[in-house]
Design an enzyme around this catalytic site. Structure first.
Site, PDB file in Angstrom:
ATOM      1  N   CYS A 125       3.284  55.492 -56.210  1.00 46.37           N
ATOM      2  CA  CYS A 125       3.056  54.072 -56.481  1.00 46.37           C
ATOM      3  C   CYS A 125       2.725  53.850 -57.956  1.00 46.37           C
ATOM      4  CB  CYS A 125       1.936  53.543 -55.591  1.00 46.37           C
ATOM      5  SG  CYS A 125       1.637  51.770 -55.762  1.00 46.37           S
ATOM      6  N   SER A 185     -11.045  47.100 -62.213  1.00 43.62           N
ATOM      7  CA  SER A 185     -10.092  46.280 -62.971  1.00 43.62           C
ATOM      8  C   SER A 185     -10.742  44.981 -63.456  1.00 43.62           C
ATOM      9  CB  SER A 185      -8.850  45.968 -62.124  1.00 43.62           C
ATOM     10  OG  SER A 185      -9.175  45.219 -60.974  1.00 43.62           O
ATOM     11  N   CYS A 236      -3.070  52.941 -48.435  1.00 44.25           N
ATOM     12  CA  CYS A 236      -3.510  51.559 -48.216  1.00 44.25           C
ATOM     13  C   CYS A 236      -2.743  50.868 -47.104  1.00 44.25           C
ATOM     14  CB  CYS A 236      -3.372  50.767 -49.514  1.00 44.25           C
ATOM     15  SG  CYS A 236      -1.666  50.513 -50.078  1.00 44.25           S
ATOM     16  N   GLY A 279      -3.589  44.625 -65.028  1.00 44.38           N
ATOM     17  CA  GLY A 279      -3.375  44.743 -63.594  1.00 44.38           C
ATOM     18  C   GLY A 279      -4.694  44.553 -62.875  1.00 44.38           C
TER      19      GLY A 279
END
Length: 357
Positions: free
Chosen positions: A100, A13, A198, A6
């Protein structure tokens, strides 16, 4: 192995992907297009977002790995945005990042990884997964960097998910991640730090209230503000616009500082009190997810964290029926809010957690 990584476009990441690539794994980067944002505030949302598509694509090209963008805006809106608004209207304080992770990043993304034939899903979270031979259970552990540990946000993960997940940064401290990023020429991946909410795009204060008012007009339901004795001392525009511990923006003149100490959704009231009224010595949690143990059969000691930024507090936890846990703190805790998550720890191991009710 074939691994789906991801990719958010951030340093973490990106370095996680680079480390796995260096180990020789076959990588496929995926970025989830979660939220369209307000077109008039596109750059503001982009800078606040935890998933920057264009940056992630550039990093994948730099690393020479496959890359796919998966559009799940409808799912994100249904599972995260709608639930966020619903919870506030009920007088609760949700944590959308936890939901999430549960529903989107380790739900839909893991499903997509399997469709691509991947053996594992990796992310840049600061956490660790181990398998305990004695209990035959996968354990979620804190990342070794106490300042970056994200295990609190991951406590909803199930056994079947944990066995498929890799956290390459779990053993790293942020300074080492930055060092690796410089060595691999990936520093450009990091923009502004992503924000906890976000999809709230107010650049000045990130205030969810304006978003909620526009998104869910029914949240504006005036009612009484009362003191802890039940005396009416003012009016509010809707319980959704208040959170436990709030002091500013109450619209009440008083010689002493007043705080939101309770939200009574049944009577549509906001209760105000002094700072001492915010201290509580216990709570009830529901919607429990246990990781280190199959069930909580007896009372046990644990460290309990009621917010991500809060330190763990020594507590006694005990079962209440099949899906609730009573938490009794050894020292009173400030501003416990319904809708937030409480997560239980045994040193660096996540026992589990639940939603404060």
């Amino acid at each position: 192995m074939k691994i789906v990584i991801g990719m958010s476009g951030g340093i973490d990441s990106s370095v996680a992907a680079a480390l796995l690539k260096r180990e020789g794994h076959e990588l496929h980067g995926i970025t989830l297009r979660l939220w369209r944002g307000d077109p008039a505030k596109g750059i503001e949302w982009y800078e606040r977002s935890c998933c920057k598509v264009d940056v992630a694509r550039a990093v994948a090209q730099r690393l020479g790995i496959q890359f796919t963008v998966v559009n799940i805006q409808e799912e994100f809106e249904r599972e995260i945005i709608d639930e966020f608004c619903k919870e506030y209207i009920l007088g609760r304080t949700p944590n959308p990042c936890i939901r999430c992770n549960e529903k989107i990043k380790f739900g839909l993304l893991l499903k997509k990884a399997k469709e691509l034939g991947a053996e594992r899903l990796a992310t840049g979270h600061y956490a660790r997964v181990d398998f305990d031979m004695s209990s035959k259970r996968y354990l979620l552990k804190k990342g070794v960097d106490p300042k970056k540990d994200q295990s609190y946000f991951l406590y909803r993960l199930k056994q079947e998910q944990l066995k498929e997940i890799l956290f390459p940064l779990g053993e790293f401290k942020k300074e080492a991640v930055w060092k690796t990023a410089r060595e691999l020429d990936l520093e450009g991946a990091e923009g502004k730090e992503s924000q906890e909410i976000c999809f709230v795009t107010d650049a000045e204060d990130g205030d969810y209230r304006r978003f909620l008012e526009e998104r869910a007009p029914e949240a504006k339901r005036p009612g009484d503000m009362v003191d802890t004795s039940g005396n009416v001392i003012g009016r509010h525009n809707g319980i959704a616009f208040y959170t436990i511990g709030q002091r500013r923006g109450l619209g009440i003149s008083s010689r002493k500082r007043l705080y939101v100490v309770d939200i009574d959704s049944q009577k549509n009231r906001v209760v105000l009190g002094d700072e001492g009224d915010l201290l509580k010595d216990g709570l009830i949690a529901e919607d429990i997810n246990l990781i280190a143990i199959e069930r909580l059969a007896n009372t046990m000691e644990a460290g309990a964290k009621i917010r991500y930024r809060n330190p763990e507090a020594p507590a006694i936890i005990s079962p209440v029926g099949e899906d609730r846990i009573k938490v009794r703190f050894k020292e009173p805790q400030r501003a416990i809010a319904k809708g937030q998550s409480v997560v239980f720890y045994d040193k660096d191991v996540v026992i589990g957690g639940g939603i404060i009710s």
